[in-house]
Design an enzyme around this catalytic site. Sequence first.
Site, PDB file in Angstrom:
ATOM      1  N   ASP A  66       0.810  -1.044  -0.113  1.00  6.73           N
ATOM      2  CA  ASP A  66      -0.070   0.035  -0.078  1.00  6.73           C
ATOM      3  C   ASP A  66       0.859   1.398   0.086  1.00  6.73           C
ATOM      4  O   ASP A  66       1.603   1.489   0.898  1.00  6.73           O
ATOM      5  CB  ASP A  66      -0.742   0.000   1.405  1.00  6.73           C
ATOM      6  CG  ASP A  66      -1.851   1.112   1.401  1.00  6.73           C
ATOM      7  OD1 ASP A  66      -2.660   1.241   0.165  1.00  6.73           O
ATOM      8  OD2 ASP A  66      -1.937   1.669   2.382  1.00  6.73           O
ATOM      9  N   THR A  99      -3.046   5.678  -4.361  1.00  2.65           N
ATOM     10  CA  THR A  99      -1.682   6.278  -3.924  1.00  2.65           C
ATOM     11  C   THR A  99      -0.626   6.251  -4.743  1.00  2.65           C
ATOM     12  O   THR A  99      -0.017   6.974  -5.020  1.00  2.65           O
ATOM     13  CB  THR A  99      -1.621   5.961  -2.312  1.00  2.65           C
ATOM     14  OG1 THR A  99      -1.499   4.593  -2.054  1.00  2.65           O
ATOM     15  CG2 THR A  99      -2.783   6.511  -1.539  1.00  2.65           C
ATOM     16  N   THR A 100      -0.342   4.735  -5.113  1.00  4.45           N
ATOM     17  CA  THR A 100       0.780   4.680  -5.814  1.00  4.45           C
ATOM     18  C   THR A 100       0.681   5.378  -7.374  1.00  4.45           C
ATOM     19  O   THR A 100       1.805   5.729  -7.810  1.00  4.45           O
ATOM     20  CB  THR A 100       0.958   3.020  -5.993  1.00  4.45           C
ATOM     21  OG1 THR A 100       0.712   2.340  -4.756  1.00  4.45           O
ATOM     22  CG2 THR A 100       2.436   2.758  -6.428  1.00  4.45           C
ATOM     23  N   ASP A 392      -9.235  -0.110   1.259  1.00  6.29           N
ATOM     24  CA  ASP A 392      -9.245   0.531  -0.064  1.00  6.29           C
ATOM     25  C   ASP A 392     -10.399   0.163  -0.703  1.00  6.29           C
ATOM     26  O   ASP A 392     -10.971   0.847  -1.742  1.00  6.29           O
ATOM     27  CB  ASP A 392      -7.977   0.217  -0.801  1.00  6.29           C
ATOM     28  CG  ASP A 392      -6.774   0.965  -0.431  1.00  6.29           C
ATOM     29  OD1 ASP A 392      -6.776   1.580   0.634  1.00  6.29           O
ATOM     30  OD2 ASP A 392      -5.590   0.721  -1.017  1.00  6.29           O
TER      31      ASP A 392
HETATM   32  P1  ADP Z   1      -2.786   2.368  -6.355  1.00  3.69           P
HETATM   33  O1  ADP Z   1      -2.010   2.510  -5.117  1.00  3.69           O
HETATM   34  O2  ADP Z   1      -2.332   3.339  -7.184  1.00  3.69           O
HETATM   35  O3  ADP Z   1      -4.115   1.957  -6.373  1.00  3.69           O
HETATM   36  P2  ADP Z   1      -2.432  -0.616  -6.992  1.00  3.69           P
HETATM   37  O4  ADP Z   1      -1.242  -1.289  -6.831  1.00  3.69           O
HETATM   38  O5  ADP Z   1      -3.418  -0.903  -6.382  1.00  3.69           O
HETATM   39  O6  ADP Z   1      -1.946   1.034  -6.867  1.00  3.69           O
HETATM   40  O7  ADP Z   1      -2.503  -0.822  -8.557  1.00  3.69           O
HETATM   41  C1  ADP Z   1      -3.556   0.051  -9.373  1.00  3.69           C
HETATM   42  C2  ADP Z   1      -3.361  -0.013 -10.805  1.00  3.69           C
HETATM   43  O8  ADP Z   1      -3.614  -1.522 -11.046  1.00  3.69           O
HETATM   44  C3  ADP Z   1      -4.550   0.505 -11.573  1.00  3.69           C
HETATM   45  O9  ADP Z   1      -4.285   1.205 -12.576  1.00  3.69           O
HETATM   46  C4  ADP Z   1      -5.469  -0.683 -12.083  1.00  3.69           C
HETATM   47  O10 ADP Z   1      -6.080  -0.453 -13.122  1.00  3.69           O
HETATM   48  C5  ADP Z   1      -4.452  -1.832 -12.151  1.00  3.69           C
HETATM   49  N1  ADP Z   1      -4.809  -3.097 -12.350  1.00  3.69           N
HETATM   50  C6  ADP Z   1      -5.783  -3.783 -11.261  1.00  3.69           C
HETATM   51  N2  ADP Z   1      -5.830  -4.850 -11.955  1.00  3.69           N
HETATM   52  C7  ADP Z   1      -5.504  -5.115 -12.898  1.00  3.69           C
HETATM   53  C8  ADP Z   1      -5.422  -5.976 -13.911  1.00  3.69           C
HETATM   54  N3  ADP Z   1      -5.885  -7.412 -13.861  1.00  3.69           N
HETATM   55  N4  ADP Z   1      -4.464  -6.030 -15.214  1.00  3.69           N
HETATM   56  C9  ADP Z   1      -3.889  -4.685 -15.194  1.00  3.69           C
HETATM   57  N5  ADP Z   1      -3.902  -3.944 -14.480  1.00  3.69           N
HETATM   58  C10 ADP Z   1      -4.480  -3.918 -13.294  1.00  3.69           C
HETATM   59 MG    MG Z   2      -5.135   0.211  -5.397  1.00  3.96          MG
END
Ligand code: ADP
Ligand code: MG
Length: 555
Positions: A66, A99-100, A392
Site C-alpha cells: 500500500d 496512492t501509488t 481501499d
Molecule cells: P494504487 O495504490 O495506485 O491503487 P495498485 O497497486 O492498487 O496501486 O494498482 C492499481 C493499478 O492496477 C490500477 O491502474 C489498476 O487499473 C491496475 N490493475 C488492477 N487490476 C489489473 C489487471 N488485472 N490488469 C492490469 N492492471 C490492473
Molecule cells: Mg489500489
Amino acid sequence: MSQQQMQGQPMIVLGDDAQRMKDESAQEHNISAARAVAESVRSTLGPKGMDKMLVTSLGDIVVTNDGVTILDEMDIDNPTAEMIVEVAETQEDEAGDGTTTAVSVAGELLKGAEELLDQDIHPTAAIKGFTMASEQAREEIDDMAIEVDREDEEILRKVAETSMTGKGAEQHKDTLASLVVNAARAVTVEAEDGSYIVDLAYLNTETATGDSAGNSEVIEGSIVDKDPLHEDMPDETEGDVLLLDSAMELEEADVDTQVSVTDPDQLQDFIAQEEQQLQGMVDRVVDLGADVVICQKGVDDMVQHYLAKEGVLAMRRVKKSDLEFLREVLGANIVSDLDTATAADLGAGTVTRDGDAEHYIIEGDEDAHGVTLYLRGSTDHVVDEIERGVQDALDVVADTITEGTVLPGGGAPETEVAARLRDYADGVSGREQLAVEAFADALDVVPRTLAENSGLDPIDTLVDLRSAHDDDRVRAGLNVFTGDVEDAFEAGIVEPAHAKRQAVSSATEAANLVLKIDDIISAGDLSTEGDGDDAPGGGGMGGGMGGMGGMGGAM
Ligand code: ADP
Ligand code: MG
C-alpha cells in the site's frame, strides 16, 4: 555572522553552518529528492507489484503493498521528498485508493519538468502548462467515465476485486469482495434528491487472527471484544443500552484520603457512606431503565455485584472508538454524568454473545443501522494487510455508489487521456505546449509500470496500447494476467473515476509546488546525512528552518 551584505542590497544573515542553493541547483536537488521517493513505491503498482518490508526504528515489521503505508513508515525527513508523501496522504484522504498511481505520476511529472528546465523553459511556463493539462485531463476522465447502475452488485464486486488484486486480500477476493459490497450497501442511504450517500460512520472494521480470511463475515451491528464482567450477569439481553464514558467507581481522591477514626463506629460509617455512593450509581442506572451498561472506564467490584443483582449486563474499559460506533448503531448519546442523564440518552439494542470468538455482538433496532466487517487472517501481519486492502476496496465501492461511474483500468484511462492531451497540445501556444506534451508522456508511467512489474516488455505494451487507442478502442488496457491488451471493462478491471481524477490533481499540485521553489536556505549543511533536527540554527534564520537541515540526506 557571514555573508552580510549592505549597500542597498537585501541583507541576508546566515549562520556559519548555513547553506544556500539557488535556481537550477535548488530545482535539480528538489526534483531528484522527490523522484527518488516516487521511484521507491513504483515497483508495488498493480496486481503483480511487489510488496515492501518496512522495519521501524523500534524493530516492528510491516509488510505491505500500500503506497501511503510505505511512505508513512519510511520516516522521510527531506522536505521536498515529504511533499511526495503528502501526495499519497491527500490521495488516501480524498479517494482511499490510487496512492501509488498518484505518487508515480508526480515523480514522472517532475522528471518531465527536469527535461523542460534543461531546455531553458522557465518553471513558470512549465507550471502553467501542467495546470492546463491537468484540467484538460480531468475533463477527459469524466468524458471517458462509464455510467453504471449503483445497485448492480456485480459491477460493485468487480470494483472491489480490482482494488484488492495484488494485495494480501487477493487470495480470498471472492469472499471479501462480496463482504465489502454487502457492508457498503448496508450503510448506503438514498437522499431525498435521489443521490446516494454511503455513510462509512456506520461501518466498522474489526480483525481477529488465527483463522482463514475466507471465514471473514459481515455482522449486523457492533462487536465488543470483552469477557463477561460478572458471573451472575446475563450473557445476552434485549433492552435499553446506556453508553457511559465516566467511571462507575469512587474517585481516586476519595480512596487515597486519610481518615482518622477514633472508634470502630466511625470506620463503619465511612465504609457505609462509600457503599451508599456506589449503590447510588447503580440506582441511577436502574432508574434510567438501562438493561445494559457499556462503560469506557472502570466499574467497581461492588457496582458489578449490585448491577448483577439487578440483572443488568455491564461491560467495562470498552474502547472509546467502540463507544462512538455504538452511539451510531444504537442511536444513543454517550453519557458523561449519570446525574444529568435522561432515558432519552439510551438506545434500544440486543446483546448476544459469541462464546467461541469471546466477544459480544450488539445490534440496534430497525431504526438504527450499523454493520461491522469482521476480518480474519492467520497472523497479525496477514490480517493487517488484508485490512488495508479491504479499506481501499470499501472506499472505491463507496465512490462508485455515490458517483455512479467507473473507468476501465489496466492503464486504459492513462493511455487514452495521454493521446487526447497530445491532440490538445497542438492548440496550445508557446512553451506551455511542451509542458502539456510532457504531462501526456508522464501519464504513460502507469501502463509502462504495470507491464514492467508483470515482467512484460514495457515498450511493446505501450505500442500495443497506443495503437488500440488510435483505433478508438477507448477501453483498451493491459490485463496483466493474460499479458494482452484487451477491453479492460469487459475483463472486469474497473475503478471509480474519482480516484483517477484525484490522482491527476494531487500529482500536479505536488509537482508544481516543487517547481515553484527557486531557493533553498538551510540552517544546516545541505550535504549531511538526515540529522536536520540537530543542525545548529544559524543567525537570524535559525528558528523555523531547522527541519530543512536534512536536505539530501534521507535518501
Ligand atoms: P494504487 O495504490 O495506485 O491503487 P495498485 O497497486 O492498487 O496501486 O494498482 C492499481 C493499478 O492496477 C490500477 O491502474 C489498476 O487499473 C491496475 N490493475 C488492477 N487490476 C489489473 C489487471 N488485472 N490488469 C492490469 N492492471 C490492473
Ligand atoms: Mg489500489
